[in-house]
Enzyme design. Structure first.
Site, short mmCIF file in Angstrom:
data_model
loop_
_atom_site.label_atom_id
_atom_site.label_comp_id
_atom_site.label_asym_id
_atom_site.label_seq_id
_atom_site.Cartn_x
_atom_site.Cartn_y
_atom_site.Cartn_z
N CYS A 13 0.66 -3.79 2.91
CA CYS A 13 1.30 -2.47 2.99
C CYS A 13 1.99 -2.23 1.64
CB CYS A 13 2.26 -2.39 4.17
SG CYS A 13 3.65 -3.54 4.12
N ASN A 16 5.77 -4.85 2.04
CA ASN A 16 5.65 -6.16 2.72
C ASN A 16 6.95 -6.54 3.45
OD1 ASN A 16 4.94 -9.66 1.86
ND2 ASN A 16 4.22 -8.50 3.59
N CYS A 18 7.86 -4.20 6.36
CA CYS A 18 7.80 -3.52 7.67
C CYS A 18 6.44 -3.72 8.34
CB CYS A 18 8.06 -2.01 7.51
SG CYS A 18 9.67 -1.62 6.79
N ARG A 19 5.40 -3.05 7.85
CA ARG A 19 4.13 -3.03 8.57
C ARG A 19 3.32 -4.32 8.41
NH1 ARG A 19 2.23 2.34 5.78
NH2 ARG A 19 3.50 1.34 4.16
N SER A 20 3.11 -4.77 7.16
CA SER A 20 2.23 -5.95 7.01
C SER A 20 2.86 -7.24 7.54
CB SER A 20 1.71 -6.09 5.58
OG SER A 20 2.74 -6.32 4.66
N ASP A 134 4.13 4.83 7.74
CA ASP A 134 5.23 4.12 7.08
C ASP A 134 6.52 4.41 7.83
OD1 ASP A 134 7.23 3.21 5.45
OD2 ASP A 134 6.35 4.00 3.60
P1 4NP Z 1 6.21 -1.25 4.38
O1 4NP Z 1 7.41 -0.19 4.40
O2 4NP Z 1 5.28 -0.80 3.29
O3 4NP Z 1 5.62 -1.13 5.73
O4 4NP Z 1 6.84 -2.60 4.10
C1 4NP Z 1 8.14 0.16 3.27
C2 4NP Z 1 9.10 -0.68 2.78
C3 4NP Z 1 9.85 -0.30 1.68
C4 4NP Z 1 9.62 0.92 1.09
C5 4NP Z 1 8.64 1.76 1.57
C6 4NP Z 1 7.89 1.38 2.67
N1 4NP Z 1 10.41 1.32 -0.02
O5 4NP Z 1 10.24 2.46 -0.48
O6 4NP Z 1 11.22 0.53 -0.51
#
Ligand code: 4NP
Length: 169
Positions: A13, A16, A18-20, A134
């Site tokens: 993602c 790294n 939240c989703r992955s 997201d």
């Molecule tokens: P992820 O979510 O891609 O599912 O881990 C996010 C985590 C952090 C951010 C964006 C999405 N950020 O903008 O910091």
């Protein structure tokens, strides 16, 4: 089993956190429950570098713990060029992640690079969406939704790997 893994899966993602890692934790548990942890290697990474070294987002950990799954052992890292030498499946949570990965993809990569959610179809549960939204800036319920989508796709991915890599069973 202590054999060298035959099949390797990297979930990707943006951050790294939240989703992955949710996909990593859910799929790792499914693989372990199926007794395949010596055969299928699981990892996750982010295309961005902001959260390297961090634990999963507290909201992602809470959503997983609510389902009885602890993902607190996972540590964020960034995708690296060598991942294309080491993983058979590199699975993106959304199209933005996928296009970032396609830019990194070396011509020699012979594995599967694509979106993760379409694998839900192999568990008999095609989803209405092919991207994991997201949840980072969204409402709290977004993390439950992420968990539910990812869980279905993870079941399908295990079914797919079982069909396409029969020696691993
Ligand atoms: P992820 O979510 O891609 O599912 O881990 C996010 C985590 C952090 C951010 C964006 C999405 N950020 O903008 O910091």
């Amino acid at each position: 089993m202590n054999s060298t893994p035959q099949v390797s899966v990297l979930f990707v993602c943006l951050g790294n956190i939240c989703r992955s890692p949710t996909a990593h934790g859910i799929f790792e548990a499914l693989v372990r429950d199926a007794g395949l942890d010596g055969w299928i290697r699981v990892d996750s990474a982010g295309t961005g570098d902001w959260h390297i070294g961090k634990s999963p987002d507290k909201r992602a950990m809470a959503a997983a713990l609510g389902r009885g799954l602890d993902i607190g052992h996972l540590i964020a890292r960034q995708v690296r060029p060598s991942d294309f030498d080491q993983f058979d499946y590199i699975l993106a949570m959304d199209r933005s992640n996928l296009s970032n990965l396609e830019r990194m993809r070396p011509p020699s990569f012979a594995g599967h690079l694509g979106l993760f959610l379409p694998f839900a179809a192999y568990a008999g549960q095609p989803l209405e969406t092919d991207e994991v939204p997201d949840p980072y800036y969204g409402e709290a319920g977004g993390f439950q939704h992420v968990y539910e989508l990812v869980e279905q796709a993870a079941r399908g991915l295990l079914a797919h790997i079982s069909q396409h890599h029969p020696r691993s069973i």
